[in-house]
Design a protein around this motif. Structure first.
Motif, PDB file in Angstrom:
ATOM      1  N   ASP B  21      53.412  62.077  74.081  1.00 48.65           N
ATOM      2  CA  ASP B  21      53.711  60.811  73.422  1.00 48.65           C
ATOM      3  C   ASP B  21      55.107  60.938  72.809  1.00 48.65           C
ATOM      4  O   ASP B  21      55.268  61.236  71.636  1.00 48.65           O
ATOM      5  CB  ASP B  21      52.641  60.547  72.343  1.00 48.65           C
ATOM      6  N   PRO B  22      56.139  60.725  73.642  1.00 54.60           N
ATOM      7  CA  PRO B  22      57.508  60.949  73.173  1.00 54.60           C
ATOM      8  C   PRO B  22      57.894  60.063  71.988  1.00 54.60           C
ATOM      9  O   PRO B  22      58.610  60.497  71.089  1.00 54.60           O
ATOM     10  CB  PRO B  22      58.375  60.642  74.396  1.00 54.60           C
ATOM     11  N   GLN B  23      57.362  58.822  71.974  1.00 57.44           N
ATOM     12  CA  GLN B  23      57.688  57.910  70.869  1.00 57.44           C
ATOM     13  C   GLN B  23      57.103  58.455  69.557  1.00 57.44           C
ATOM     14  O   GLN B  23      57.756  58.451  68.517  1.00 57.44           O
ATOM     15  CB  GLN B  23      57.094  56.527  71.191  1.00 57.44           C
ATOM     16  N   GLY B  24      55.864  58.960  69.642  1.00 50.76           N
ATOM     17  CA  GLY B  24      55.228  59.548  68.466  1.00 50.76           C
ATOM     18  C   GLY B  24      55.959  60.796  68.000  1.00 50.76           C
ATOM     19  O   GLY B  24      56.158  61.006  66.801  1.00 50.76           O
ATOM     20  N   GLN B  25      56.392  61.619  68.948  1.00 47.10           N
ATOM     21  CA  GLN B  25      57.125  62.838  68.589  1.00 47.10           C
ATOM     22  C   GLN B  25      58.459  62.509  67.917  1.00 47.10           C
ATOM     23  O   GLN B  25      58.869  63.178  66.969  1.00 47.10           O
ATOM     24  CB  GLN B  25      57.350  63.709  69.839  1.00 47.10           C
ATOM     25  N   ALA B  26      59.108  61.473  68.406  1.00 50.01           N
ATOM     26  CA  ALA B  26      60.376  61.058  67.794  1.00 50.01           C
ATOM     27  C   ALA B  26      60.143  60.585  66.360  1.00 50.01           C
ATOM     28  O   ALA B  26      60.902  60.923  65.437  1.00 50.01           O
ATOM     29  CB  ALA B  26      61.026  59.944  68.621  1.00 50.01           C
ATOM     30  N   ALA B  27      59.067  59.819  66.163  1.00 49.28           N
ATOM     31  CA  ALA B  27      58.749  59.332  64.810  1.00 49.28           C
ATOM     32  C   ALA B  27      58.411  60.504  63.891  1.00 49.28           C
ATOM     33  O   ALA B  27      58.825  60.538  62.726  1.00 49.28           O
ATOM     34  CB  ALA B  27      57.592  58.332  64.866  1.00 49.28           C
ATOM     35  N   LEU B  28      57.675  61.490  64.422  1.00 51.42           N
ATOM     36  CA  LEU B  28      57.315  62.666  63.623  1.00 51.42           C
ATOM     37  C   LEU B  28      58.573  63.404  63.154  1.00 51.42           C
ATOM     38  O   LEU B  28      58.716  63.733  61.961  1.00 51.42           O
ATOM     39  CB  LEU B  28      56.426  63.594  64.460  1.00 51.42           C
ATOM     40  N   GLY B  29      59.492  63.614  64.073  1.00 51.80           N
ATOM     41  CA  GLY B  29      60.742  64.284  63.707  1.00 51.80           C
ATOM     42  C   GLY B  29      61.515  63.501  62.663  1.00 51.80           C
ATOM     43  O   GLY B  29      62.043  64.068  61.699  1.00 51.80           O
ATOM     44  N   ALA B  30      61.562  62.188  62.836  1.00 51.61           N
ATOM     45  CA  ALA B  30      62.308  61.342  61.886  1.00 51.61           C
ATOM     46  C   ALA B  30      61.646  61.362  60.511  1.00 51.61           C
ATOM     47  O   ALA B  30      62.329  61.420  59.482  1.00 51.61           O
ATOM     48  CB  ALA B  30      62.390  59.919  62.427  1.00 51.61           C
ATOM     49  N   LEU B  31      60.312  61.344  60.478  1.00 48.87           N
ATOM     50  CA  LEU B  31      59.604  61.385  59.180  1.00 48.87           C
ATOM     51  C   LEU B  31      59.876  62.712  58.475  1.00 48.87           C
ATOM     52  O   LEU B  31      60.116  62.740  57.258  1.00 48.87           O
ATOM     53  CB  LEU B  31      58.100  61.166  59.376  1.00 48.87           C
ATOM     54  N   HIS B  32      59.879  63.794  59.220  1.00 54.18           N
ATOM     55  CA  HIS B  32      60.177  65.093  58.605  1.00 54.18           C
ATOM     56  C   HIS B  32      61.594  65.114  58.048  1.00 54.18           C
ATOM     57  O   HIS B  32      61.830  65.598  56.944  1.00 54.18           O
ATOM     58  CB  HIS B  32      59.972  66.214  59.620  1.00 54.18           C
ATOM     59  N   ILE B  44      51.581  56.999  68.830  1.00 57.76           N
ATOM     60  CA  ILE B  44      51.943  55.573  68.840  1.00 57.76           C
ATOM     61  C   ILE B  44      51.427  54.901  70.104  1.00 57.76           C
ATOM     62  O   ILE B  44      51.717  55.341  71.222  1.00 57.76           O
ATOM     63  CB  ILE B  44      53.467  55.379  68.708  1.00 57.76           C
ATOM     64  N   GLY B  45      50.636  53.879  69.906  1.00 57.65           N
ATOM     65  CA  GLY B  45      50.126  53.090  71.016  1.00 57.65           C
ATOM     66  C   GLY B  45      50.440  51.620  70.793  1.00 57.65           C
ATOM     67  O   GLY B  45      51.355  51.273  70.051  1.00 57.65           O
ATOM     68  N   LYS B  46      49.652  50.757  71.420  1.00 54.62           N
ATOM     69  CA  LYS B  46      49.887  49.314  71.311  1.00 54.62           C
ATOM     70  C   LYS B  46      48.733  48.617  70.593  1.00 54.62           C
ATOM     71  O   LYS B  46      47.573  48.994  70.735  1.00 54.62           O
ATOM     72  CB  LYS B  46      50.025  48.700  72.712  1.00 54.62           C
ATOM     73  N   TYR B  47      49.095  47.613  69.826  1.00 56.10           N
ATOM     74  CA  TYR B  47      48.108  46.780  69.140  1.00 56.10           C
ATOM     75  C   TYR B  47      48.300  45.378  69.710  1.00 56.10           C
ATOM     76  O   TYR B  47      49.327  44.750  69.490  1.00 56.10           O
ATOM     77  CB  TYR B  47      48.369  46.827  67.638  1.00 56.10           C
ATOM     78  N   ILE B  48      47.315  44.924  70.482  1.00 52.89           N
ATOM     79  CA  ILE B  48      47.451  43.658  71.207  1.00 52.89           C
ATOM     80  C   ILE B  48      46.439  42.656  70.661  1.00 52.89           C
ATOM     81  O   ILE B  48      45.256  42.988  70.504  1.00 52.89           O
ATOM     82  CB  ILE B  48      47.191  43.868  72.718  1.00 52.89           C
ATOM     83  N   VAL B  49      46.884  41.461  70.372  1.00 58.36           N
ATOM     84  CA  VAL B  49      45.952  40.411  69.952  1.00 58.36           C
ATOM     85  C   VAL B  49      45.969  39.310  70.996  1.00 58.36           C
ATOM     86  O   VAL B  49      47.019  38.717  71.277  1.00 58.36           O
ATOM     87  CB  VAL B  49      46.308  39.842  68.567  1.00 58.36           C
TER      88      VAL B  49
END
Lengths: 83, 83
Positions: B21-32, B44-49
């Motif tokens: 999950d490259p998007q999640g890994q990028a967010a993890l690095g940024a949060l750190h 990170i996935g999708k939330y669809i309504v």
């Protein structure tokens, strides 16, 4: 810290009402072309699951404001799974 | 059909366990790098309504399989808000 300090938060990020959602519009068009005419609207946002150790919901809210959501065009909701 | 025929479905799409999950890994690095060291994992996935008129959950499941999710690398969950 032990496993017990681990908490999971689900974050639901969605485009604000009134804000264009091109990804949702593309999905709506594709669903209609597949014959799913009953679909009237599609909104696509992000579903984020955070695993944190010893953190608080307040800190998660900060992360949303700073990085995970864009409050100018997106709304978000946080759910704690074990708090 | 009346307003009463309108139903809303929330769909939560997430990367399968074990799938990158490259998007999640990028967010993890940024949060750190912002100092949120308590975060151990981000997915990170999708939330669809979906707003549908006169449709069924079975049809929504079909839409997920055909278009909204990729079952090879993603898992999804459907919640009906008014059914």
């Amino acid at each position: 810290m032990s496993e017990a300090d681990q908490r999971r938060f689900s974050i639901f990020v969605s485009p604000l009402r009134g804000v264009l959602d091109p990804q949702g519009q593309a999905a709506l068009g594709a669903l209609h072309s597949l014959g799913y005419d009953e679909v009237e609207d599609v909104r696509i946002g992000k579903y984020i699951v955070l695993t944190v150790r010893g953190g608080s919901e307040e800190r998660v809210r900060e992360m949303c404001e700073k990085l995970l959501a864009n409050p100018i065009i997106e709304d978000y909701r946080i759910e704690s799974e074990s708090g």
